[in-house]
Design a protein around this motif. Structure first.
Motif, PDB file in Angstrom:
ATOM      1  N   HIS A  30       0.809  -1.223   0.000  1.00 23.18           N
ATOM      2  CA  HIS A  30       0.000   0.000   0.000  1.00 23.18           C
ATOM      3  C   HIS A  30       0.839   1.268   0.000  1.00 23.18           C
ATOM      4  O   HIS A  30       0.615   2.181   0.787  1.00 23.18           O
ATOM      5  CB  HIS A  30      -0.972   0.008   1.182  1.00 23.18           C
ATOM      6  N   TYR A  31       1.807   1.342  -0.879  1.00 24.20           N
ATOM      7  CA  TYR A  31       2.648   2.536  -0.969  1.00 24.20           C
ATOM      8  C   TYR A  31       2.478   3.252  -2.310  1.00 24.20           C
ATOM      9  O   TYR A  31       3.122   4.261  -2.546  1.00 24.20           O
ATOM     10  CB  TYR A  31       4.122   2.194  -0.741  1.00 24.20           C
ATOM     11  N   GLU A  32       1.607   2.736  -3.165  1.00 25.56           N
ATOM     12  CA  GLU A  32       1.360   3.408  -4.435  1.00 25.56           C
ATOM     13  C   GLU A  32      -0.040   3.053  -4.936  1.00 25.56           C
ATOM     14  O   GLU A  32      -0.667   2.121  -4.440  1.00 25.56           O
ATOM     15  CB  GLU A  32       2.393   3.008  -5.481  1.00 25.56           C
ATOM     16  N   GLY A  33      -0.510   3.818  -5.868  1.00 22.38           N
ATOM     17  CA  GLY A  33      -1.752   3.470  -6.530  1.00 22.38           C
ATOM     18  C   GLY A  33      -2.957   4.328  -6.198  1.00 22.38           C
ATOM     19  O   GLY A  33      -3.947   4.290  -6.915  1.00 22.38           O
ATOM     20  N   TRP A  34      -2.897   5.089  -5.121  1.00 25.21           N
ATOM     21  CA  TRP A  34      -4.018   5.950  -4.781  1.00 25.21           C
ATOM     22  C   TRP A  34      -3.541   7.394  -4.791  1.00 25.21           C
ATOM     23  O   TRP A  34      -2.472   7.718  -4.291  1.00 25.21           O
ATOM     24  CB  TRP A  34      -4.591   5.602  -3.416  1.00 25.21           C
ATOM     25  N   SER A  35      -4.351   8.269  -5.338  1.00 25.98           N
ATOM     26  CA  SER A  35      -3.928   9.660  -5.503  1.00 25.98           C
ATOM     27  C   SER A  35      -3.747  10.392  -4.163  1.00 25.98           C
ATOM     28  O   SER A  35      -3.025  11.379  -4.098  1.00 25.98           O
ATOM     29  CB  SER A  35      -4.934  10.411  -6.362  1.00 25.98           C
ATOM     30  N   HIS A  36      -4.356   9.926  -3.103  1.00 26.55           N
ATOM     31  CA  HIS A  36      -4.225  10.619  -1.823  1.00 26.55           C
ATOM     32  C   HIS A  36      -2.944  10.265  -1.061  1.00 26.55           C
ATOM     33  O   HIS A  36      -2.648  10.861  -0.033  1.00 26.55           O
ATOM     34  CB  HIS A  36      -5.449  10.369  -0.927  1.00 26.55           C
ATOM     35  N   PHE A  37      -2.165   9.309  -1.548  1.00 24.21           N
ATOM     36  CA  PHE A  37      -0.894   8.988  -0.900  1.00 24.21           C
ATOM     37  C   PHE A  37       0.068  10.160  -1.072  1.00 24.21           C
ATOM     38  O   PHE A  37       0.182  10.733  -2.141  1.00 24.21           O
ATOM     39  CB  PHE A  37      -0.258   7.735  -1.498  1.00 24.21           C
ATOM     40  N   THR A  38       0.773  10.491  -0.018  1.00 29.82           N
ATOM     41  CA  THR A  38       1.734  11.593  -0.073  1.00 29.82           C
ATOM     42  C   THR A  38       3.170  11.099  -0.164  1.00 29.82           C
ATOM     43  O   THR A  38       4.080  11.890  -0.365  1.00 29.82           O
ATOM     44  CB  THR A  38       1.596  12.508   1.157  1.00 29.82           C
ATOM     45  N   GLU A  39       3.384   9.805   0.010  1.00 32.92           N
ATOM     46  CA  GLU A  39       4.714   9.212  -0.093  1.00 32.92           C
ATOM     47  C   GLU A  39       4.644   7.974  -0.970  1.00 32.92           C
ATOM     48  O   GLU A  39       3.618   7.315  -1.036  1.00 32.92           O
ATOM     49  CB  GLU A  39       5.240   8.804   1.290  1.00 32.92           C
ATOM     50  N   GLY A  40       5.755   7.680  -1.626  1.00 36.46           N
ATOM     51  CA  GLY A  40       5.820   6.499  -2.467  1.00 36.46           C
ATOM     52  C   GLY A  40       7.034   5.658  -2.123  1.00 36.46           C
ATOM     53  O   GLY A  40       7.690   5.839  -1.088  1.00 36.46           O
ATOM     54  N   ALA A  41       7.369   4.754  -3.017  1.00 39.83           N
ATOM     55  CA  ALA A  41       8.479   3.827  -2.786  1.00 39.83           C
ATOM     56  C   ALA A  41       9.799   4.567  -2.592  1.00 39.83           C
ATOM     57  O   ALA A  41      10.608   4.170  -1.737  1.00 39.83           O
ATOM     58  CB  ALA A  41       8.585   2.844  -3.947  1.00 39.83           C
ATOM     59  N   ASP A  42      10.037   5.631  -3.341  1.00 43.05           N
ATOM     60  CA  ASP A  42      11.291   6.380  -3.196  1.00 43.05           C
ATOM     61  C   ASP A  42      11.432   6.963  -1.794  1.00 43.05           C
ATOM     62  O   ASP A  42      12.518   6.939  -1.210  1.00 43.05           O
ATOM     63  CB  ASP A  42      11.383   7.497  -4.228  1.00 43.05           C
ATOM     64  N   ASP A  43      10.326   7.475  -1.252  1.00 42.54           N
ATOM     65  CA  ASP A  43      10.353   8.017   0.105  1.00 42.54           C
ATOM     66  C   ASP A  43      10.635   6.910   1.119  1.00 42.54           C
ATOM     67  O   ASP A  43      11.415   7.096   2.053  1.00 42.54           O
ATOM     68  CB  ASP A  43       9.013   8.672   0.448  1.00 42.54           C
ATOM     69  N   LEU A  44       9.997   5.778   0.914  1.00 41.34           N
ATOM     70  CA  LEU A  44      10.183   4.645   1.820  1.00 41.34           C
ATOM     71  C   LEU A  44      11.637   4.188   1.823  1.00 41.34           C
ATOM     72  O   LEU A  44      12.248   4.021   2.883  1.00 41.34           O
ATOM     73  CB  LEU A  44       9.259   3.503   1.408  1.00 41.34           C
ATOM     74  N   VAL A  45      12.204   4.027   0.652  1.00 35.95           N
ATOM     75  CA  VAL A  45      13.606   3.605   0.549  1.00 35.95           C
ATOM     76  C   VAL A  45      14.517   4.644   1.201  1.00 35.95           C
ATOM     77  O   VAL A  45      15.451   4.296   1.936  1.00 35.95           O
ATOM     78  CB  VAL A  45      13.998   3.352  -0.919  1.00 35.95           C
ATOM     79  N   ALA A  46      14.245   5.916   0.978  1.00 41.94           N
ATOM     80  CA  ALA A  46      15.075   6.968   1.564  1.00 41.94           C
ATOM     81  C   ALA A  46      15.040   6.928   3.086  1.00 41.94           C
ATOM     82  O   ALA A  46      16.086   7.032   3.742  1.00 41.94           O
ATOM     83  CB  ALA A  46      14.619   8.338   1.062  1.00 41.94           C
ATOM     84  N   ARG A  47      13.859   6.774   3.677  1.00 42.46           N
ATOM     85  CA  ARG A  47      13.759   6.734   5.140  1.00 42.46           C
ATOM     86  C   ARG A  47      14.449   5.492   5.699  1.00 42.46           C
ATOM     87  O   ARG A  47      15.106   5.550   6.735  1.00 42.46           O
ATOM     88  CB  ARG A  47      12.295   6.730   5.602  1.00 42.46           C
ATOM     89  N   PHE A  48      14.300   4.349   5.021  1.00 46.47           N
ATOM     90  CA  PHE A  48      14.963   3.129   5.477  1.00 46.47           C
ATOM     91  C   PHE A  48      16.471   3.245   5.300  1.00 46.47           C
ATOM     92  O   PHE A  48      17.232   2.767   6.145  1.00 46.47           O
ATOM     93  CB  PHE A  48      14.408   1.914   4.743  1.00 46.47           C
ATOM     94  N   ARG A  49      16.910   3.895   4.240  1.00 45.33           N
ATOM     95  CA  ARG A  49      18.348   4.100   4.037  1.00 45.33           C
ATOM     96  C   ARG A  49      18.903   4.977   5.157  1.00 45.33           C
ATOM     97  O   ARG A  49      19.958   4.678   5.724  1.00 45.33           O
ATOM     98  CB  ARG A  49      18.604   4.730   2.667  1.00 45.33           C
ATOM     99  N   GLU A  50      18.194   6.050   5.493  1.00 44.83           N
ATOM    100  CA  GLU A  50      18.627   6.935   6.573  1.00 44.83           C
ATOM    101  C   GLU A  50      18.726   6.190   7.903  1.00 44.83           C
ATOM    102  O   GLU A  50      19.578   6.500   8.724  1.00 44.83           O
ATOM    103  CB  GLU A  50      17.652   8.103   6.720  1.00 44.83           C
ATOM    104  N   ALA A  51      17.846   5.220   8.098  1.00 39.90           N
ATOM    105  CA  ALA A  51      17.844   4.439   9.337  1.00 39.90           C
ATOM    106  C   ALA A  51      18.804   3.253   9.280  1.00 39.90           C
ATOM    107  O   ALA A  51      18.915   2.500  10.256  1.00 39.90           O
ATOM    108  CB  ALA A  51      16.427   3.936   9.625  1.00 39.90           C
ATOM    109  N   GLY A  52      19.484   3.067   8.155  1.00 45.06           N
ATOM    110  CA  GLY A  52      20.416   1.945   8.016  1.00 45.06           C
ATOM    111  C   GLY A  52      19.713   0.615   7.835  1.00 45.06           C
ATOM    112  O   GLY A  52      20.276  -0.430   8.157  1.00 45.06           O
TER     113      GLY A  52
END
Length: 60
Positions: A30-52
């Protein structure tokens, strides 16, 4: 959100939750496909990368 009763996790909270389960593989949903989402896969990867934790993400 004033009352903080979340229905879903944003990318930063997902990374924090993943840190609590150090041996788990994380499969995002549930990270893509609906217009009301404000974050996508790139945001998720970035936050996980920042957290190691990016190496634990597996996109199905």
């Amino acid at each position: 959100m004033a009352d903080r009763n979340l229905l879903t996790l944003d990318s930063a909270l997902a990374a924090r939750a993943a840190a609590l389960t150090p041996n788990a593989t994380i499969v995002p949903t549930h990270y893509e496909g609906w217009s009301h989402f404000t974050e996508g896969a790139d945001d998720l990867v970035a936050r996980f990368r920042e957290a190691g934790l990016a190496d634990r993400l597996v996109f199905a």
